[in-house]
Design a protein around this motif. Structure first.
Motif, PDB file in Angstrom:
ATOM      1  N   THR A 172      -3.050   8.291   3.862  1.00 56.53           N
ATOM      2  CA  THR A 172      -2.146   9.033   4.652  1.00 56.53           C
ATOM      3  C   THR A 172      -1.785   7.742   5.954  1.00 56.53           C
ATOM      4  O   THR A 172      -1.521   6.751   6.273  1.00 56.53           O
ATOM      5  CB  THR A 172      -1.614  10.404   5.083  1.00 56.53           C
ATOM      6  N   THR A 221       0.289   4.915   7.387  1.00 56.27           N
ATOM      7  CA  THR A 221       1.118   4.957   8.579  1.00 56.27           C
ATOM      8  C   THR A 221       0.902   3.903   9.312  1.00 56.27           C
ATOM      9  O   THR A 221       1.519   3.033   9.646  1.00 56.27           O
ATOM     10  CB  THR A 221       0.475   6.414   9.052  1.00 56.27           C
ATOM     11  N   THR A 257       3.762   1.653  10.330  1.00 50.98           N
ATOM     12  CA  THR A 257       4.118   1.502  12.082  1.00 50.98           C
ATOM     13  C   THR A 257       4.052   0.387  12.581  1.00 50.98           C
ATOM     14  O   THR A 257       4.501  -0.611  13.105  1.00 50.98           O
ATOM     15  CB  THR A 257       3.298   2.481  12.627  1.00 50.98           C
TER      16      THR A 257
END
Length: 323
Positions: free
Chosen positions: A218, A222, A226
């Protein structure tokens, strides 16, 4: 051209900061803690002449001496345990200790990563003084994460009395693992969190506990998504990802200033499932940054994983140096 370069650099820096801010909001699942309690009782193992260099230990340390004059056929010194719970076996006696000061010509413990609380020093006045300071700092109560989870029902170490997989035992540079016939046993007090055991385990019986695999994935996803969202479409959006130990982070950022950096306990704890996922999510490359010499057993296991991953990626037409 100069103005374009400055614009792109500024854009990358903004994308990096946005990516770091996004992962700061993540809440990884906590793990249990391992607690050490050391009252400062030191067993010094040394020859008589070496003891003169040691002198008195600073408060609150107390000491007990095992005189070492070389091993005879009927004399053997073995050391079990770790900080706060050492057991020193010599001449059919067992001595309890919180700390060990080993001044023998050859270290009594030969593993690459020594257990916490075991201090080794040469017969040099300044080194012995530093060792005494280090011993003094190891008095009290200390905590660290329990770095591994073990599911014995998945373990392939043995079945029906027959020996099976020993990859984790062979790879562990701290010798924190022992065979228990059909299962293994991991000493959480000796485990330094290197993580190579979890990456070589073929059945996922051993997994890294902090961060857990899903939390690491995760974090990586992320960070990359991003960054790419902030950068927009195009090859310029693909970031380089660097895994590095915290103490080497500043050096990694100097060498690879544009890369996205993830600090880990040990780079060997991050396996192919993370590298390949990172590339699938849009990373241009994955770097394992390691300035300090990695223990041979961990390095050999890691090299096999890198070779395997590169073979897979070569068949998919990825660049050779993407890992």
């Amino acid at each position: 051209c100069c103005m374009t370069y400055l614009f792109v650099t500024d854009r990358k820096n903004q994308a990096k900061q946005a990516a770091y801010a996004a992962v700061e909001r993540l809440k990884p699942e906590p793990t249990s803690l391992v607690e050490y309690q050391s009252r400062g009782h030191v067993v010094i193992i040394a020859a008589t002449e070496a003891l003169e260099l040691v002198g008195d230990l600073p408060q609150p340390l107390t000491s007990e001496v095992i005189e070492y004059q070389g091993l005879s056929p009927n004399q053997e010194i073995t050391i079990e345990g770790a900080l706060g719970q050492f057991l020193v076996n010599v001449s059919e006696q067992t001595i309890k200790a919180d700390l060990i000061l080993d001044l023998t010509p050859k270290p009594l413990l030969s593993m690459s990563l020594k257990p916490p609380g075991y201090i080794r020093s040469r017969l040099d006045a300044s080194e012995i003084q530093n060792a005494k300071i280090e011993l003094q700092e190891l008095v009290g109560t200390f905590e660290k994460p329990k770095y591994f989870d073990y599911n014995e029902s998945l373990c392939a170490h043995g079945r029906s009395g027959k020996k099976g997989c020993t990859r984790c035992i062979d790879a562990c540079p701290a010798e924190a693992m022992t065979s228990r016939v059909e299962k293994i046993q991991v000493d959480p007090f000796r485990c330094p969190g290197g993580g190579i055991c979890t990456t070589v385990c073929p059945s996922s019986a051993l997994t890294y506990a902090y961060p857990k695999p899903k939390d690491m994935l995760t974090h990586v996803r992320t960070l990359i998504l991003t960054y790419c969202k902030e950068m927009g479409e195009g090859s310029i959006a693909a970031p380089d990802l660097v895994f590095v130990r915290e103490e080497e982070q500043s050096r990694a950022e100097q060498i690879l200033p544009a890369a996205l950096v993830i600090t880990v306990e040990e780079v060997a704890s991050v396996g192919p499932e993370v590298w390949l996922s990172a590339l699938a999510w849009g990373a241009r490359s994955v770097r394992l940054f390691n300035l300090d010499k990695m223990p041979d057993s961990a390095a050999q296991a890691l090299d096999l994983h890198i070779e395997m991953a590169r073979s897979i990626l070569a068949a998919m037409a990825y660049p050779e140096n993407c890992i």
